[in-house]
Motif scaffolding. Structure first.
Motif, PDB file in Angstrom:
ATOM      1  N   ARG A 179      10.378   8.417  33.279  1.00 25.20           N
ATOM      2  CA  ARG A 179       9.730   9.244  32.063  1.00 25.20           C
ATOM      3  C   ARG A 179      10.920   9.317  31.011  1.00 25.20           C
ATOM      4  O   ARG A 179      10.583   9.390  29.697  1.00 25.20           O
ATOM      5  N   THR A 180      12.205   9.285  31.370  1.00 28.92           N
ATOM      6  CA  THR A 180      13.192   9.258  30.575  1.00 28.92           C
ATOM      7  C   THR A 180      13.235   8.054  29.534  1.00 28.92           C
ATOM      8  O   THR A 180      13.348   8.259  28.131  1.00 28.92           O
ATOM      9  N   TRP A 181      12.849   6.819  30.148  1.00 26.05           N
ATOM     10  CA  TRP A 181      12.637   5.694  29.373  1.00 26.05           C
ATOM     11  C   TRP A 181      11.722   5.768  28.359  1.00 26.05           C
ATOM     12  O   TRP A 181      11.795   5.674  27.260  1.00 26.05           O
ATOM     13  N   ALA A 182      10.497   6.351  28.833  1.00 21.44           N
ATOM     14  CA  ALA A 182       9.374   6.531  27.700  1.00 21.44           C
ATOM     15  C   ALA A 182       9.518   7.635  26.756  1.00 21.44           C
ATOM     16  O   ALA A 182       9.347   7.470  25.491  1.00 21.44           O
ATOM     17  N   LEU A 183      10.241   8.607  26.925  1.00 24.04           N
ATOM     18  CA  LEU A 183      10.758   9.642  25.956  1.00 24.04           C
ATOM     19  C   LEU A 183      11.667   8.969  25.007  1.00 24.04           C
ATOM     20  O   LEU A 183      11.762   9.511  23.687  1.00 24.04           O
ATOM     21  N   LEU A 184      12.516   8.302  25.557  1.00 26.68           N
ATOM     22  CA  LEU A 184      13.610   7.729  24.534  1.00 26.68           C
ATOM     23  C   LEU A 184      12.922   6.788  23.619  1.00 26.68           C
ATOM     24  O   LEU A 184      13.227   6.522  22.655  1.00 26.68           O
ATOM     25  N   GLY A 185      12.101   5.764  24.306  1.00 27.19           N
ATOM     26  CA  GLY A 185      11.362   5.002  23.550  1.00 27.19           C
ATOM     27  C   GLY A 185      10.501   5.739  22.286  1.00 27.19           C
ATOM     28  O   GLY A 185      10.359   5.083  21.119  1.00 27.19           O
ATOM     29  N   ALA A 186       9.713   6.799  22.674  1.00 24.71           N
ATOM     30  CA  ALA A 186       9.144   7.261  21.739  1.00 24.71           C
ATOM     31  C   ALA A 186      10.181   7.819  20.660  1.00 24.71           C
ATOM     32  O   ALA A 186       9.490   8.072  19.442  1.00 24.71           O
ATOM     33  N   SER A 187      11.040   8.526  20.912  1.00 22.09           N
ATOM     34  CA  SER A 187      11.965   9.188  20.203  1.00 22.09           C
ATOM     35  C   SER A 187      12.536   8.160  19.014  1.00 22.09           C
ATOM     36  O   SER A 187      12.753   8.517  17.975  1.00 22.09           O
ATOM     37  N   ALA A 188      12.622   7.193  19.635  1.00 22.85           N
ATOM     38  CA  ALA A 188      13.292   6.140  18.630  1.00 22.85           C
ATOM     39  C   ALA A 188      12.461   5.609  17.865  1.00 22.85           C
ATOM     40  O   ALA A 188      12.743   5.347  16.470  1.00 22.85           O
ATOM     41  N   ILE A 189      11.157   5.444  18.094  1.00 19.19           N
ATOM     42  CA  ILE A 189      10.096   4.941  17.307  1.00 19.19           C
ATOM     43  C   ILE A 189       9.963   6.110  16.221  1.00 19.19           C
ATOM     44  O   ILE A 189       9.794   5.747  15.167  1.00 19.19           O
ATOM     45  N   MET A 190      10.021   7.339  16.538  1.00 24.21           N
ATOM     46  CA  MET A 190       9.980   8.401  15.579  1.00 24.21           C
ATOM     47  C   MET A 190      10.995   8.558  14.617  1.00 24.21           C
ATOM     48  O   MET A 190      10.939   8.940  13.400  1.00 24.21           O
ATOM     49  N   TYR A 191      11.961   8.085  15.075  1.00 27.22           N
ATOM     50  CA  TYR A 191      13.311   8.205  14.265  1.00 27.22           C
ATOM     51  C   TYR A 191      13.450   7.131  13.071  1.00 27.22           C
ATOM     52  O   TYR A 191      13.984   7.548  12.045  1.00 27.22           O
ATOM     53  N   ILE A 192      12.526   6.134  13.148  1.00 27.88           N
ATOM     54  CA  ILE A 192      12.401   5.265  12.018  1.00 27.88           C
ATOM     55  C   ILE A 192      11.799   5.922  10.945  1.00 27.88           C
ATOM     56  O   ILE A 192      12.232   5.903   9.735  1.00 27.88           O
ATOM     57  N   PRO A 193      10.548   6.546  10.971  1.00 28.21           N
ATOM     58  CA  PRO A 193       9.770   7.066   9.909  1.00 28.21           C
ATOM     59  C   PRO A 193      10.472   8.575   9.551  1.00 28.21           C
ATOM     60  O   PRO A 193      10.739   9.004   8.263  1.00 28.21           O
ATOM     61  N   ALA A 194      11.316   9.238  10.564  1.00 29.55           N
ATOM     62  CA  ALA A 194      12.158  10.396  10.124  1.00 29.55           C
ATOM     63  C   ALA A 194      13.192   9.957   9.098  1.00 29.55           C
ATOM     64  O   ALA A 194      13.717  10.874   8.084  1.00 29.55           O
ATOM     65  N   ASN A 195      13.635   8.725   9.098  1.00 29.28           N
ATOM     66  CA  ASN A 195      14.833   8.305   7.982  1.00 29.28           C
ATOM     67  C   ASN A 195      14.280   7.509   6.848  1.00 29.28           C
ATOM     68  O   ASN A 195      14.905   7.566   5.888  1.00 29.28           O
ATOM     69  N   VAL A 196      13.236   6.951   6.989  1.00 33.59           N
ATOM     70  CA  VAL A 196      12.624   6.044   5.990  1.00 33.59           C
ATOM     71  C   VAL A 196      11.650   6.951   5.045  1.00 33.59           C
ATOM     72  O   VAL A 196      11.863   6.877   3.710  1.00 33.59           O
ATOM     73  N   TYR A 197      10.903   7.861   5.447  1.00 32.43           N
ATOM     74  CA  TYR A 197      10.271   8.732   4.488  1.00 32.43           C
ATOM     75  C   TYR A 197      10.952  10.101   4.254  1.00 32.43           C
ATOM     76  O   TYR A 197      12.010  10.399   4.746  1.00 32.43           O
ATOM     77  N   PRO A 198      10.574  10.531   2.847  1.00 32.56           N
ATOM     78  CA  PRO A 198      11.369  11.619   2.649  1.00 32.56           C
ATOM     79  C   PRO A 198      11.209  12.878   3.466  1.00 32.56           C
ATOM     80  O   PRO A 198      10.113  13.202   3.829  1.00 32.56           O
ATOM     81  N   ILE A 199      12.362  13.891   3.572  1.00 30.71           N
ATOM     82  CA  ILE A 199      12.078  15.025   4.282  1.00 30.71           C
ATOM     83  C   ILE A 199      11.731  16.051   3.657  1.00 30.71           C
ATOM     84  O   ILE A 199      11.200  17.118   4.079  1.00 30.71           O
TER      85      ILE A 199
END
Length: 456
Positions: free
Chosen positions: A278-298
């Motif tokens: 479960r930790t690996w799955a959540l870490l993978g999901a958060s890593a994926i979401m971190y890409i648009p969090a920095n690429v797109y404007p906040i």
């Protein structure tokens, strides 16, 4: 014999007598971070008992625990009512002004099609803290009158689960960052609500720190006997036991390694089910979401008809150019260093959890505590966006709108917090054989433990 200052004769029983004075039996605990079984010593006000293996705090003792918590909870609720009843912040620029209330920092986002971010903000700064404080009042009022009120056990069990998600203190930091960002662009005036919320955040923190969970659970449900044959100085898992993460009571598990706490009815497992997966799955999901969090404007700033989108890193650079180095450092640490550091730390812990020794298990447990503590502070940037979007609304003259990165970054914060919660730190100690230099000490402690009378 416990040395305590004399209390008034009319002091309620819950405040007058700590658990140690109401039972002659040893009170045992299994550390929730390393699984070590220990006997709690008698504690005076202001003292704490820590695990001898990993130094995790097992019990903190307070003077007047019920009265203290109830008084602080009442004061916190009063401050919260002030915070939601008066103007929060107002600004004026070129003759155009706007004033917002605390709740508008969330509701304004709904108009920009950001309902999930709005719900997260109002829940973490108003709803969950209010529910928590009402639960404290319900519990402590019943204890002070000598008869717990209905549903007290369920409410007490819920308090520990609510604590990580209350972020009033983080919101204050976000408000201060927002004020500094717009101080040079407009005249800002702080309302009564702002100061009331500052007081509320401080009182809420004091309320959570004042809860003596050990005393509270003992007063609510007593303390059943520890399972027969429970030994101190060795891990609980090898004895078929586990410590309840909510009330601390040691329980015997079924052969399948599951059960329910006989005192608070919390679900128990020898180790959290599928913790690493479960930790690996959540870490993978958060890593994926971190890409648009920095690429797109906040957020996008409009000034005199010109729109300027800003990413997280772009906002940090802009603050540096404005000369606001301290605020830029705060945003960079909270929005870049903390999320990335937490992802790296939890990933590393998952990779090395099966290869531990006693010495590095201690350092890895400290690293886990740090990642669990700092995760919520990444919400600073989300709160900054919410405040600026609600406040800066002067049409084409000056306005700020949220960008798609706000939801992505909020998701990163939530996912990394969940990843830290699903990681079971006891796994770090499961495969850590005694270090060569500490083997003799380990064996002596175990021998001494077997000579102590068995609780049961």
């Amino acid at each position: 014999m416990i040395k305590r200052r004399a209390l008034p004769v009319n002091t309620p029983l819950v405040d007058l007598m700590p658990p140690e004075t109401r039972t002659q039996r040893r009170r045992l605990r299994a550390c929730h971070e390393c699984d070590w079984v220990s006997a709690l010593p008698p504690l005076s006000s202001g003292e704490r008992a820590s695990c001898p293996r990993c130094s995790h705090v097992l019990v903190k003792r307070h003077r007047y625990p019920a009265q203290r918590s109830m008084a602080l909870a009442i004061a916190s609720l009063i401050a919260l009512m002030v915070a939601v009843s008066f103007p929060f912040i107002s600004f004026t620029v070129s003759g155009v002004s706007n004033r917002i209330e605390l709740t508008q920092t969330a509701t304004a986002l709904i108009g920009f099609h950001q309902p999930l971010v709005a719900i997260a903000i109002i829940m973490t700064i108003v709803v969950l803290p209010a529910v928590y404080l009402l639960g404290v009042l319900w519990l402590q009022f019943g204890l002070l009158r000598g008869h717990p009120l209905p549903f007290s056990r369920d409410i007490a069990r819920s308090l520990a689960h609510l604590t990580p998600w209350m972020m009033a203190d983080v919101f204050i930091i976000g408000a201060l960052v927002s004020l500094i960002k717009i101080a040079g662009l407009a005249d800002v005036e702080l309302g009564i609500s702002f100061w009331g919320f500052c007081v509320f955040a401080l009182l809420l923190l004091m309320t959570t720190q004042s809860i003596d969970a050990d005393w509270m659970w003992f007063s609510l449900e007593g303390e059943p006997l520890a399972p027969d044959g429970t030994q101190t100085g060795i891990p609980a898992a090898g004895q078929g036991l586990t410590g309840c993460p909510t009330c601390g009571l040691i329980n015997r598990l079924s052969p399948q390694g599951r059960g329910h706490c006989i005192r608070c009815h919390e679900k128990l497992h020898q180790r959290l089910p599928h913790s690493l997966q479960r930790t690996w799955a959540l870490l993978g999901a958060s890593a994926i979401m971190y890409i648009p969090a920095n690429v797109y404007p906040i957020m996008t700033t409009t000034s005199l008809g010109n729109s300027s989108p800003s990413t997280i890193i772009g906002g940090v650079v802009q603050l540096i150019q404005m000369g606001s180095w301290p605020i830029a450092a705060v945003i960079f640490i909270a929005s870049v260093i903390v999320p990335v550091g937490k992802l790296v730390a939890l990933t590393w812990l998952c990779l090395v959890v099966r290869r531990s020794s006693v010495l590095n298990a201690q350092s890895r447990t400290r690293l886990y505590r740090l990642t669990e503590f700092i995760g919520r502070w990444s919400m600073v940037d989300v709160f900054v966006v919410a405040i600026l979007v609600a406040l800066i609304r002067a049409g084409s003259l000056m306005s700020i709108t949220p960008g798609p990165a706000a939801l992505a970054f909020g998701s990163v914060v939530v996912l990394t917090m969940l990843a830290a919660m699903t990681f079971d730190p006891r796994l770090i100690w499961d495969t850590s054989p005694p270090h060569r230099n500490s083997l003799r000490h380990f064996l002596l402690r175990r021998k001494a433990a077997t000579k102590e009378p068995v609780d049961g």
